[in-house]
Design a protein around this motif. Structure first.
Motif, mmCIF file in Angstrom:
data_model
loop_
_atom_site.group_PDB
_atom_site.id
_atom_site.type_symbol
_atom_site.label_atom_id
_atom_site.label_comp_id
_atom_site.label_asym_id
_atom_site.label_seq_id
_atom_site.Cartn_x
_atom_site.Cartn_y
_atom_site.Cartn_z
ATOM 1 N N ILE A 67 34.031 39.048 52.043
ATOM 2 C CA ILE A 67 34.347 40.050 52.102
ATOM 3 C C ILE A 67 33.942 40.479 50.743
ATOM 4 C CG2 ILE A 67 36.026 41.511 51.232
ATOM 5 C CD1 ILE A 67 38.022 40.261 52.730
ATOM 6 N N GLY A 68 33.200 41.593 50.222
ATOM 7 C CA GLY A 68 32.064 41.779 49.920
ATOM 8 C C GLY A 68 31.838 43.483 49.671
ATOM 9 N N MET A 69 31.337 43.956 48.583
ATOM 10 C CA MET A 69 30.989 45.510 48.730
ATOM 11 C C MET A 69 32.434 46.276 48.471
ATOM 12 S SD MET A 69 28.379 48.014 50.860
ATOM 13 C CE MET A 69 27.270 49.267 49.728
ATOM 14 N N VAL A 70 32.759 45.980 47.749
ATOM 15 C CA VAL A 70 33.940 46.306 47.730
ATOM 16 C C VAL A 70 34.317 47.537 46.862
ATOM 17 C CG1 VAL A 70 36.985 46.557 46.886
ATOM 18 C CG2 VAL A 70 35.920 44.911 49.035
ATOM 19 N N THR A 104 35.507 40.849 40.744
ATOM 20 C CA THR A 104 35.349 41.940 39.762
ATOM 21 C C THR A 104 36.477 41.346 39.033
ATOM 22 O OG1 THR A 104 36.261 43.553 40.243
ATOM 23 C CG2 THR A 104 33.540 43.033 40.954
ATOM 24 N N LYS A 105 36.248 41.851 37.467
ATOM 25 C CA LYS A 105 37.158 41.820 36.675
ATOM 26 C C LYS A 105 38.679 43.294 37.191
ATOM 27 C CE LYS A 105 38.645 41.849 31.776
ATOM 28 N NZ LYS A 105 38.545 42.689 30.300
ATOM 29 N N GLU A 106 38.016 43.654 37.654
ATOM 30 C CA GLU A 106 38.953 45.089 37.889
ATOM 31 C C GLU A 106 39.334 44.907 39.658
ATOM 32 O OE1 GLU A 106 35.831 46.334 35.311
ATOM 33 O OE2 GLU A 106 35.516 45.431 37.460
ATOM 34 N N GLY A 107 39.218 43.919 40.141
ATOM 35 C CA GLY A 107 39.283 43.932 41.500
ATOM 36 C C GLY A 107 40.824 42.570 41.743
ATOM 37 N N LYS A 108 40.268 41.727 40.419
ATOM 38 C CA LYS A 108 41.237 40.745 40.531
ATOM 39 C C LYS A 108 42.519 40.925 41.045
ATOM 40 C CE LYS A 108 42.145 36.188 38.585
ATOM 41 N NZ LYS A 108 42.824 36.122 38.583
ATOM 42 N N GLU A 112 45.015 39.633 44.368
ATOM 43 C CA GLU A 112 46.250 38.372 44.508
ATOM 44 C C GLU A 112 47.217 39.347 45.238
ATOM 45 O OE1 GLU A 112 44.945 36.716 40.087
ATOM 46 O OE2 GLU A 112 46.324 38.528 40.312
ATOM 47 N N LYS A 113 47.282 40.524 45.045
ATOM 48 C CA LYS A 113 48.379 41.102 45.828
ATOM 49 C C LYS A 113 48.328 41.047 47.357
ATOM 50 C CE LYS A 113 49.640 44.847 42.257
ATOM 51 N NZ LYS A 113 49.317 46.238 42.017
ATOM 52 N N MET A 114 47.103 40.489 47.324
ATOM 53 C CA MET A 114 47.129 40.528 48.913
ATOM 54 C C MET A 114 46.646 39.396 48.692
ATOM 55 S SD MET A 114 43.665 43.278 49.362
ATOM 56 C CE MET A 114 42.926 42.955 51.026
ATOM 57 N N ASP A 115 47.192 38.364 48.486
ATOM 58 C CA ASP A 115 47.933 37.095 48.450
ATOM 59 C C ASP A 115 46.462 35.495 48.526
ATOM 60 O OD1 ASP A 115 50.353 37.143 49.188
ATOM 61 O OD2 ASP A 115 49.825 37.406 51.050
ATOM 62 N N PHE A 116 45.535 36.424 48.146
ATOM 63 C CA PHE A 116 44.306 35.757 47.462
ATOM 64 C C PHE A 116 44.521 34.721 46.288
ATOM 65 C CE2 PHE A 116 41.721 38.625 50.527
ATOM 66 C CZ PHE A 116 40.923 37.817 51.158
ATOM 67 N N ILE A 117 43.594 33.771 46.443
ATOM 68 C CA ILE A 117 44.453 32.792 45.380
ATOM 69 C C ILE A 117 42.769 32.287 44.696
ATOM 70 C CG2 ILE A 117 46.133 32.058 45.545
ATOM 71 C CD1 ILE A 117 44.988 29.463 46.766
ATOM 72 N N THR A 118 42.672 32.509 43.444
ATOM 73 C CA THR A 118 41.427 31.837 43.026
ATOM 74 C C THR A 118 41.422 30.049 42.949
ATOM 75 O OG1 THR A 118 41.551 33.163 41.021
ATOM 76 C CG2 THR A 118 39.990 31.752 40.671
ATOM 77 N N VAL A 119 39.688 29.569 43.424
ATOM 78 C CA VAL A 119 39.448 27.994 43.773
ATOM 79 C C VAL A 119 38.287 27.880 43.252
ATOM 80 C CG1 VAL A 119 40.873 29.072 45.729
ATOM 81 C CG2 VAL A 119 38.544 28.913 46.435
ATOM 82 N N ASP A 120 37.262 28.676 42.594
ATOM 83 C CA ASP A 120 36.522 28.234 41.560
ATOM 84 C C ASP A 120 36.058 29.419 41.278
ATOM 85 O OD1 ASP A 120 34.431 26.387 41.113
ATOM 86 O OD2 ASP A 120 33.617 26.258 43.533
ATOM 87 N N PHE A 121 34.598 29.566 40.575
ATOM 88 C CA PHE A 121 33.854 29.837 39.813
ATOM 89 C C PHE A 121 32.208 30.076 39.994
ATOM 90 C CE2 PHE A 121 37.340 29.581 37.760
ATOM 91 C CZ PHE A 121 38.132 30.770 37.038
ATOM 92 N N ILE A 122 32.168 31.808 39.600
ATOM 93 C CA ILE A 122 30.282 31.273 39.846
ATOM 94 C C ILE A 122 29.855 32.098 38.385
ATOM 95 C CG2 ILE A 122 28.493 32.886 40.900
ATOM 96 C CD1 ILE A 122 29.387 30.787 43.185
ATOM 97 N N HIS A 123 28.881 31.426 38.301
ATOM 98 C CA HIS A 123 28.092 31.552 36.810
ATOM 99 C C HIS A 123 27.327 32.727 37.592
ATOM 100 C CE1 HIS A 123 30.797 28.681 34.617
ATOM 101 N NE2 HIS A 123 30.777 28.281 35.877
ATOM 102 N N LYS A 124 26.964 34.007 36.733
ATOM 103 C CA LYS A 124 26.043 35.011 36.633
ATOM 104 C C LYS A 124 24.793 34.701 36.144
ATOM 105 C CE LYS A 124 25.091 40.135 37.255
ATOM 106 N NZ LYS A 124 25.458 41.272 36.990
ATOM 107 N N TYR A 125 23.610 34.623 36.042
ATOM 108 C CA TYR A 125 22.748 34.405 35.114
ATOM 109 C C TYR A 125 21.842 35.644 36.013
ATOM 110 C CZ TYR A 125 24.223 29.976 33.705
ATOM 111 O OH TYR A 125 24.812 28.398 32.702
ATOM 112 N N ILE A 126 21.126 36.511 34.222
ATOM 113 C CA ILE A 126 20.021 37.504 34.338
ATOM 114 C C ILE A 126 19.240 37.336 33.284
ATOM 115 C CG2 ILE A 126 19.586 39.834 34.136
ATOM 116 C CD1 ILE A 126 21.684 39.612 36.294
#
Length: 283
Positions: A67-70, A104-108, A112-126
């Protein structure tokens, strides 16, 4: 206030671009087009027909979807539109399909209310200006332009790296790419690959699959060669040597968003060869 949720199509591309711009995201017609060709996009429209929310889901060949572009326009937040659009995406695939997203920080809290759980992390570089720390001298590897005959091997490498086969998406992404490169060993066998995607703001590097960090760095250098402008790369957790190379070469870490899963307690099985993901929408 009349707000209707429905499935969006190619005629909605301008509205989706406007929506993404309203929150400072840099989707363009090519990126939205790849989302629509590779998956399904849902969103709310107001009484005037303006798109005020969106969420996309890409179902891959195996038991995995992303899922993306929320997005919810700031004028319409607090109405539950993001949750409804994202829930519609999740409900559009069978219940035994593992669904992943990068939050996103706002979407987390919503996920979580939709039963998604954190399993890993991504490092965004610019990166504003790429200057390779030391040009990679990899005598055992050569990097060449992709040709159509390379696709079956790339598909196999990507499936092992990503943790799921994604043939439709990969064809669409290669078609969208500015460059698609393959890394070959001295026997002429393809051992890695990488794409660059030109967005409105950044040249996005990824996905990149390679057997080691040196080969991944070599692919990055070839993809970034002669590019004047900003670069972006999203790196999976655990790629310490590769991230150090990026930081020595001008990349700066912007944030570390969580990877979240539903219908699964862990990331899909991967072979540790993924050095950059395609994007936060596609995983």
């Amino acid at each position: 206030m009349i707000i209707e949720l429905g499935e969006l199509n190619e005629s909605d591309i301008p509205g989706l671009i406007d929506l993404s711009a309203s929150v400072g995201w840099d989707y363009d017609e090519h990126e939205v087009g790849t989302l629509l060709k590779s998956g399904r996009v849902f969103g709310h429209k107001n009484a005037e027909g303006r798109i005020v929310s969106s969420a996309a889901i890409i179902r891959y060949d195996t038991n995995l979807a992303s899922i993306g572009m929320v997005i919810v326009h700031e004028e319409y937040r607090g109405l539950g539109l993001g949750k409804e659009a994202a829930q519609t995406c999740a409900s559009s695939v069978p219940a035994d399909i593992a669904v992943m997203l990068i939050a996103t920080k706002e979407g987390k809290p919503l996920y979580e209310k939709m039963d998604f759980i954190t399993v890993d992390f991504i490092h965004k570089y610019i990166c504003d200006e790429f200057a390779p720390d030391k040009p990679v001298n990899h005598d055992l590897v050569s990097v060449q332009a992709f040709i159509a005959a390379d696709f079956p091997k790339i598909l196999k490498l990507d499936a092992a790296a990503f943790g799921g086969k994604r043939s439709v998406f990969l064809r669409n992404r290669i078609s969208q790419s500015k460059q698609c490169l393959v890394a070959k060993n001295n026997n002429g066998e393809i051992i890695g690959y990488g794409l660059s995607i030109q967005g409105p703001v950044n040249l996005i590097l990824g996905p990149i699959a390679a057997p080691d960090s040196e080969t991944a760095a070599l692919i990055v250098e070839k993809l970034a060669l002669h590019h004047k402008g900003k670069l972006r790369i999203d790196v999976p957790e655990g790629r310490t040597d590769f991230m150090s190379y990026l930081e020595r070469s001008g990349f700066v870490k912007a944030n570390t968003p969580p990877v979240m899963m539903k219908n699964s307690a862990a990331m899909p099985q991967r072979n540790h060869s993924l050095y950059a993901i395609a994007s936060q929408a596609f995983g």
